[in-house]
Design an enzyme around this catalytic site. Structure first.
Site, PDB file in Angstrom:
ATOM      1  N   GLY A 177      29.277  35.384  39.258  1.00  0.00           N
ATOM      2  CA  GLY A 177      29.941  35.477  40.527  1.00  0.00           C
ATOM      3  C   GLY A 177      29.509  36.630  41.285  1.00  0.00           C
TER       4      GLY A 177
ATOM      5  N   MET B  27      28.966  41.530  39.689  1.00  0.00           N
ATOM      6  CA  MET B  27      28.759  42.182  38.581  1.00  0.00           C
ATOM      7  C   MET B  27      29.195  43.729  39.136  1.00  0.00           C
ATOM      8  SD  MET B  27      27.981  42.719  35.480  1.00  0.00           S
ATOM      9  CE  MET B  27      28.250  44.490  34.910  1.00  0.00           C
ATOM     10  N   GLU B  28      29.896  44.294  38.346  1.00  0.00           N
ATOM     11  CA  GLU B  28      30.506  45.530  38.787  1.00  0.00           C
ATOM     12  C   GLU B  28      29.924  46.724  38.370  1.00  0.00           C
ATOM     13  OE1 GLU B  28      31.502  43.721  36.043  1.00  0.00           O
ATOM     14  OE2 GLU B  28      32.130  44.661  34.369  1.00  0.00           O
ATOM     15  N   ASN B  29      28.731  46.864  38.643  1.00  0.00           N
ATOM     16  CA  ASN B  29      27.551  47.960  38.168  1.00  0.00           C
ATOM     17  C   ASN B  29      28.214  49.203  39.152  1.00  0.00           C
ATOM     18  OD1 ASN B  29      25.676  46.230  36.959  1.00  0.00           O
ATOM     19  ND2 ASN B  29      25.439  45.597  39.130  1.00  0.00           N
TER      20      ASN B  29
ATOM     21  N   GLU C 299      38.201  42.389  31.691  1.00  0.00           N
ATOM     22  CA  GLU C 299      38.114  41.186  32.344  1.00  0.00           C
ATOM     23  C   GLU C 299      39.753  40.696  32.768  1.00  0.00           C
ATOM     24  OE1 GLU C 299      36.068  40.693  34.042  1.00  0.00           O
ATOM     25  OE2 GLU C 299      34.198  41.279  33.089  1.00  0.00           O
TER      26      GLU C 299
ATOM     27  N   HIS D 187      38.245  42.426  42.520  1.00  0.00           N
ATOM     28  CA  HIS D 187      38.042  42.410  41.016  1.00  0.00           C
ATOM     29  C   HIS D 187      36.958  43.396  40.580  1.00  0.00           C
ATOM     30  CE1 HIS D 187      37.682  39.985  37.156  1.00  0.00           C
ATOM     31  NE2 HIS D 187      36.384  40.595  37.175  1.00  0.00           N
ATOM     32  N   GLU D 188      35.817  43.184  41.073  1.00  0.00           N
ATOM     33  CA  GLU D 188      34.840  44.401  40.990  1.00  0.00           C
ATOM     34  C   GLU D 188      35.067  45.706  41.289  1.00  0.00           C
ATOM     35  OE1 GLU D 188      32.856  42.695  38.953  1.00  0.00           O
ATOM     36  OE2 GLU D 188      33.163  40.668  39.839  1.00  0.00           O
TER      37      GLU D 188
ATOM     38  N   HIS E 260      37.087  47.053  38.415  1.00  0.00           N
ATOM     39  CA  HIS E 260      36.365  47.474  37.241  1.00  0.00           C
ATOM     40  C   HIS E 260      35.750  48.865  37.178  1.00  0.00           C
ATOM     41  CE1 HIS E 260      36.080  43.926  34.894  1.00  0.00           C
ATOM     42  NE2 HIS E 260      35.471  43.143  35.840  1.00  0.00           N
TER      43      HIS E 260
END
Ligand code: BES
Ligand code: ZN
Length: 878
Positions: A270, A272-274, A329, A306-307, A310
């Site tokens: 969905g 990605m937390e780069n 997570e 959420h991201e 992170h």
């Protein structure tokens, strides 16, 4: 080679440590290749003749090692495909020193959504174009550049990109310098902080952006497809508020000068937390006010929250190894709710958390094929499978339980000290417990390790005795299993228990930790008829089993809603889970459902009730005598709430009522309610001819209703609607609704459609699993999946999506024969990477079969009596 014959997996040797990467990448968006160079500044810690790095599907053109002040030595390179490594061998040992390791290499930009890959889109002028983008988690940085691709091997990065002059190019850090070279630009980005390889990212493509600055000076940008920057507004607003929310909450600053949120047209997860460059599916980032549902908007707020969580939990402090993935997570899933709740109190997120996380976690963890939160990773192919409901939702739920156990103040204090102690480093579960134990002065380690070291959770069985004006409550614990027979499992948990009583059902009357098999608690000053409820607010990650008399004592507080929503929901969900496991008769669950339906109006409780309707409906695909009577019964219990909510939104109605309306109409469509379907068809017609556009919130249920009796010409139209939909969300909705079609020929066509170019590869798996909604659809999907298994593996192997597909399909079966057949099918297939999901899916299938064979006769009889009672009541009213 079979899975068992594989060499045991080993982490990279620790003889050489990378400290800094200078990484140059040049994607070729016409030929779908890339060139790269990297100079890795390393420290040789122990004399060695070998340096082992990760590399996969890279063409290594030249490799050399230069010790500081020494002469470059070319290395002999052996590529190990199985281990995904390159071994550099040297004729003489390299003594401990500082040195530079140089690689030049090239690779392909595949369309496989992993590593450095390409994603296709159409420009506003109708031209097919590509984005080059990275997705490295968990182990795909090695597909882009040779590296120590393990979360604990952190280094700094100087990244530079050579790109066509007219493309946007982004990386984790802001641009430091830019140089035009003919038709190209060379962009050098600022040095990153010390970080793990899986968080490195680059994006090259055409985008528009909008930007803002947080109140503490961080630049936030949302990159959207060209011409659609308006659609980034909502995410921008959320990100700009959420980033300083976390800074305040953790009292640790966001360490980068900027953060970008980018919508990528083809994206496996969905989001990605780069670090500093978060990538999203369009569905999870873009809001089009006229076409985005309330539910989707809420999900977008969650995904952004959420991201961004992170950025601290995962990026600043990283799990030492994938075994501790849940630290990332589970934690992000827990705090995303806190920040969304802070920003949008009307979402009632803290209530929704129970349906979204606690119940989902409990469902999966009741299976014998579940796993402990801390899960050994024996082979990298197993990593994808643990991005699952145990790591996310059980993880988040036990953190919520702990948060309540130690209180917000100690929780925050502990988080701050954990983040500060391990910043720019790595941590394990134990480190988190240590910090929270210190801050709370409570036995966090002792309590929590029982929840993370082993799978499963307890069933708390309650019995009670009234003695004068006191109540003696006996609580005992035993592992809960979805198949009831857990006799010999000696597992014990330290269970934080809270109780409430009729005197004030909204407050805890007692709090204690149940640490042994049984404990007796005495409640003073309580009348005989009063109730004692266990698990106030459903904060505990366990099930409660009361004798039916105790449940009956609570009914008045349920119907009068003196019991808060989360307690009402907890009782209902526990009863149905106990029914499912064979501890209680299905009729008890159905009776309770009827009682709730009469009085309930809370969205979260109703969502749970509807999820049980869906579960039973799908189960009864395998019990003809129950199917139609159940649908009639379900329609009757949905009637009252549906009349209350109607079809049209009321001005200024609550967010929760808007969500509930869509869910109730959806349930009525699922139960084939004629009146609802008729209304849906009328509204669809008006939508189609442009007289009255359907509000986004109603579209999914309406599409479903209309698609039920679709014929070939409507199917053509559905495909056209899908093609002409611009917003990804609309395409998603249309394909989602296809699963409601009844005509087997059309379902078959829908499967082909899912595999066609009409559907992006990122969505294929979803569309196929939607088609498995009905029994007919399930059988067709299963036949399709087995026939094309190798193709599925080739297309999706190694991408997290496939784990979802096998689970979603197999768990819908409700017969032992179907489960056996599926077992037989997979027995001789390579299934590493989906093994656990197959086992979980088939376990559910067998549980479904057992549930039916146990209770189907009783259910059929009860339903026929209940329907007669309902009919009687209706005649009496007339
Ligand atoms: N780190 C994950 C993305 C991911 C998932 C990478 C699976 C590799 C494999 C990311 O933080 C995440 O959890 N994304 C979620 C969205 C979130 C709101 C739960 C997702 O992709 O569904
Ligand atoms: Zn995540």
């Amino acid at each position: 080679m079979s899975d068992n014959e594989k060499k045991p997996f080993e982490r990279l040797p620790k003889t050489v440590k990378p400290e800094h990467y200078v990484l140059y990448l040049k994607p070729d968006l016409n030929n779908f290749t890339f060139d790269g160079e990297t100079e890795i500044h390393v420290k040789v810690l122990t004399a060695t003749t070998e340096i082992v790095v990760n590399a996969m599907e890279l063409n290594l053109k030249s490799v050399a090692f230069t010790p500081k002040g020494g002469i470059a030595t070319p290395a002999k390179v052996t590529l190990c495909v199985e281990e995904e490594t390159a071994i550099l061998s040297f004729a003489t040992p390299i003594e401990p020193c500082l040195g530079k390791l140089f690689f030049s290499f090239s690779g392909e930009l595949h369309d496989n959504m992993r590593g450095f890959y390409r994603s296709k889109y159409t420009s506003p002028s109708g031209e097919a174009r590509h984005v080059a983008v990275t997705q490295f988690q968990a182990i795909d940085a090695r597909r882009c550049f040779p590296c120590w691709d393990e979360p604990a091997v952190k280094a700094t990065f100087d990244i530079s990109l050579c790109v066509p002059h007219d493309r946007v190019a982004l990386s984790n850090m802001p641009v430091a310098s830019e140089e035009v070279r003919g038709n190209e630009r060379l962009l050098k980005f600022e040095r990153t902080p010390i970080m793990s390889t899986y968080l490195v990212a680059v994006v090259v493509g055409d985008f528009d952006f909008i930007e803002d600055t947080t109140r503490d000076g961080i630049k936030v940008r949302v990159y959207t497809p060209v011409g659609k920057k308006e659609q980034g507004k909502f995410a921008l607003q959320v990100a700009t508020e959420v980033l300083p929310y976390y800074t305040d909450y953790f009292e640790v600053k966001y360490p980068l000068p900027k953060i970008d949120l980018v919508a990528i047209p083809d994206f496996a997860a969905g989001a990605m937390e780069n670090w500093g460059l978060v990538t999203y599916r369009e569905l999870c980032l873009l809001v089009d006010p006229d076409n985005t549902t309330t539910d989707r908007k809420q999900k977008i707020a969650h995904t952004v929250g959420h991201e961004l969580a992170h950025q601290w939990f995962g990026n600043l402090v990283t799990m030492e190894w994938w075994t501790h993935l849940w630290l990332n997570e589970g934690y992000a899933t827990f705090v995303e709710s806190m920040c969304v709740n802070d920003m949008f109190p009307e979402y009632e997120i803290l209530n929704q958390f129970v349906t979204k996380s606690v119940i989902v976690g409990l469902q999966d963890d009741a299976l014998r094929n579940s796993h402990a939160i801390e899960v050994p990773i024996c082979h990298p192919s197993e990593i994808d499978e643990i991005f699952d409901d145990i790591s996310y939702n059980k993880g988040a739920s036990i953190l919520r339980m702990l948060h309540k156990f130690i209180g917000d103040e100690a929780f925050r204090k502990g988080m701050k000290s954990y983040l500060t102690k391990h910043e720019y480093g790595n941590a394990e579960t134990e480190d988190l417990w240590a910090a929270l134990q210190d801050s709370s002065e409570k036995p966090v380690k002792e309590v929590m390790s029982t929840w993370t070291n082993k799978m499963g959770f307890p069933l708390i069985t309650v019995s009670s005795k009234q003695i004068g004006n006191s109540r003696e409550l006996t609580l005992s614990q035993k592992r809960f299993c979805a198949s009831a027979d857990m006799k010999d499992d000696p597992s014990m948990w330290m269970v934080p228990i809270s109780l409430s009583t009729s005197a004030d059902p909204t407050k805890d009357s007692h709090n204690f930790v149940l640490s042994g098999p049984t404990q007796i608690v005495t409640i003073d000053n309580i009348n005989d008829g009063d109730f004692v409820k266990v698990n106030t607010g459903t904060f505990g990650f366990y099930r409660t089993f009361y004798p039916i008399e105790i449940i009956n004592q609570m009914i008045p507080a349920i119907t009068s809603k003196q019991l808060p929503p989360l307690d009402r929901l907890g009782i209902l969900d526990d009863v149905f889970s106990l029914v499912q496991a064979g501890h209680m008769a299905s009729t008890e669950g159905l009776k309770l459902m009827s009682t709730y339906a009469e009085y309930e109006d809370d969205c979260t409780v109703w969502k749970n009730l509807c999820s049980w309707i869906t579960k039973l409906n799908s189960l009864f695909n395998y019990a003809d005598e129950c199917k139609m009577p159940f649908l009639a019964y379900a329609r009757s219990i949905l009637r009252k709430i549906s009349e209350k909510l109607g079809w049209d939104a009321i001005e200024n109605e609550s967010h929760m009522d808007t969500l509930l309306r869509a869910r109730i109409i959806e349930a009525l469509v699922e139960c084939e309610d004629e009146k609802t379907i008729k209304e849906a068809k009328t509204r669809f017609e008006a939508h189609r001819n442009g007289t009255k556009i359907l509000p986004a919130d109603l579209r999914l249920p309406v599409y479903r209703a209309v698609f039920i009796d679709a014929d070939a010409s409507l199917f053509e139209e559905i495909v056209k609607m899908h093609r002409s939909a611009d917003l990804h969300e609309e395409k998603h909705r249309i394909s989602f609704a296809m699963g409601y079609m009844k005509d087997p020929e059309l379902l078959q066509k829908a499967l082909d459609f899912a595999m066609s170019d009409d559907v992006r590869k990122q969505d294929t798996i979803y569309v196929i699993s939607f088609i498995a909604f009905s029994k007919e659809g399930l059988n067709l999907t299963w036949a399709y999946l087995t026939k094309h298994w190798q193709m599925f593996l080739d297309k999706f192997g190694g991408v997290w999506l496939i784990t979802m597909l096998v689970r979603k399909v197999t768990e819908k079966f409700a017969s032992v024969e179907a489960a056996d057949e599926a077992d037989k099918f997979f027995a001789d297939k390579p299934i590493s990477g989906v093994k656990r999901n197959i086992r979980m899916g088939l376990e559910t299938a067998r549980l479904n079969a057992a549930w039916l064979s146990r209770d189907r006769a009783m259910i059929a009889e009860w339903l026929s009596e209940e329907l007669a009672r309902i009919a009687n009541r209706a005649t009496n009213k007339m």
